[in-house]
Design an enzyme around this catalytic site. Structure first.
Site: not given
Ligand SMILES: *Cc1c(COP(=O)(O)O)cnc(C)c1O
Length: 390
Positions: A51, A146, A281, A329
């Site tokens: 993802k 969630r 800065y 930046m």
């Molecule tokens: C992002 C995600 C994972 C992976 O989690 P990590 O902590 O990166 O291993 C697994 N299951 C779900 C449902 C997720 O959203």
């Protein structure tokens, strides 16, 4: 597609000198990290979680290193299409399922498996016109609060799905809130196990932290009732990208993980400053002794966190040193005291691997920025050129 058609002529410019900053994606590190996940859960199949554009690496860039996975898990239909475009014909799982009715048509067309976490998604399935039933992963909210059905409503959701001609196999899924910390997974495991005891179907429970920390050998299961022995699929994300899910308790090296992303730049200027002189800065760094300061072509517009204070670790020519003063930046400053030979043109590794083989874990930089490696990877800025290495 139509956008390109509108561009009538693109003037051919001489190739500009690139700014000396580069991210490198390490294909061999993905293979290594996938092996680490497999060894941790030898009886499970592995979803490589890609993802967020493969945690900022780019799906197309990580694919070669991850093609040994059993499936790809992601959120976006667009990303699913990209994985199919790469020629992947195996499983793809939408971790949050569909967002609207027409997404189910894409699931049918691309043969996507999808999570079902709420009634509205079951309603959409019931209204979906298809001759090919779909495989779904019914998500339980086992305590993270969630996504998912509460344990009390899980069975009725299962029964509803099971009655739909649009649904083929139903797999069971939950997600842990504390697999990386002292609370662990035992309480959520117990909730999940009790509510699914006699339901058929494959199980998928573990993210990286749960996969690495809470999976044990079936022979030792009796001694570890909290362990995840029943998991048909694990879902490692961050571990595959070479970051420790439970840093600082354990490092990536502890788990045998290798960094999959290097962010490197060069020193573009040097200042020799006297005691009492300041850098950057806000004059946040004041020299306590005469100091050679390297100015690096990397700043927060490249994705390096501005919040990193003086003392954030960095490698210059593969030698560990520290940042000085505020990140700006397009530039940041480093202390050249431990690297007297370094100067303009020297290699600076913000995270990942240096040319001499030294490593700086992204987790250390993330800790300095009061965040996690995930966020830094995902925030690599589009202006940074990226190459894929073996
Ligand atoms: C992002 C995600 C994972 C992976 O989690 P990590 O902590 O990166 O291993 C697994 N299951 C779900 C449902 C997720 O959203």
């Amino acid at each position: 597609m139509s956008g390109n058609a509108k561009i009538r002529s693109v003037p051919v410019l001489p190739t500009a000198m690139p700014r000396p900053i580069l991210a490198t994606v390490h294909t061999s590190a993905f293979r290594n990290n996938l092996d680490v996940a497999r060894r941790a859960a030898p009886d499970a199949r592995v979803w490589a979680v890609v993802k967020a554009n493969a945690y900022g690496h780019g799906i197309e860039r990580v694919f070669e290193g991850l093609r040994g996975a059993d499936g790809f898990a992601l959120l976006d239909l667009d990303e699913a299409q990209r994985v199919r475009d790469l020629g992947w014909r195996g499983p793809i799982l939408l971790l949050e399922g569909v967002f609207e009715q027409r997404d189910l048509e894409v699931c049918s067309r691309l043969d996507l498996w999808h999570a079902v976490h709420c009634d509205a998604q079951i309603d959409m399935l019931a209204a979906h016109k298809t001759n090919v039933p779909q495989r779904v992963f019914l998500k339980m909210n086992s305590g993270m609060n969630r996504l998912g059905f509460t344990p009390g409503r899980y069975r009725s959701a299962w029964a509803r799905l099971n009655a739909l001609p649009q649904v083929d196999e139903i797999s069971l899924m939950t997600h842990f809130s504390d697999a990386d910390g002292p609370r662990g997974v035992a309480a959520q495991m117990a909730v999940f196990a009790a509510a699914t005891r006699d339901l058929p179907g494959e199980r998928t429970l573990s993210n990286s932290a749960a996969t690495l920390r809470h999976t044990v050998d079936p022979d030792q299961a009796a001694a570890h009732p909290e362990a995840l022995v029943v998991s048909d699929w694990v879902r490692p994300g961050i571990a595959i990208y070479g970051s420790a899910p439970d840093y600082p308790e354990h490092s990536a090296a502890h788990w045998g993980l290798q960094p999959t992303m290097t962010l490197a730049a060069k020193i573009i200027a040097m200042q020799a400053i006297d005691t009492g002189a300041c850098v950057g800065y806000g004059s946040q760094f004041v020299a306590e002794q005469p100091t050679r300061v390297g100015v690096v072509a990397c700043g927060y517009a490249d994705g390096y966190p501005r919040i990193c204070p003086t003392g954030t670790p960095v490698l210059v020519d593969g030698v560990r040193t520290r940042t000085l003063g505020r990140v700006s930046m397009d530039m940041l400053a480093v202390d050249l005291t431990p690297v007297p030979e370094a100067g303009p043109g020297s290699e600076v590794t913000l995270w990942g691997r240096a040319a001499n083989g030294a490593w700086l874990s992204i987790d250390e930089v993330a800790a300095s920025a009061q965040t996690v490696g995930y966020e830094l990877m995902c925030a690599l800025a589009p202006r940074v050129p990226v190459v894929v290495a073996a």
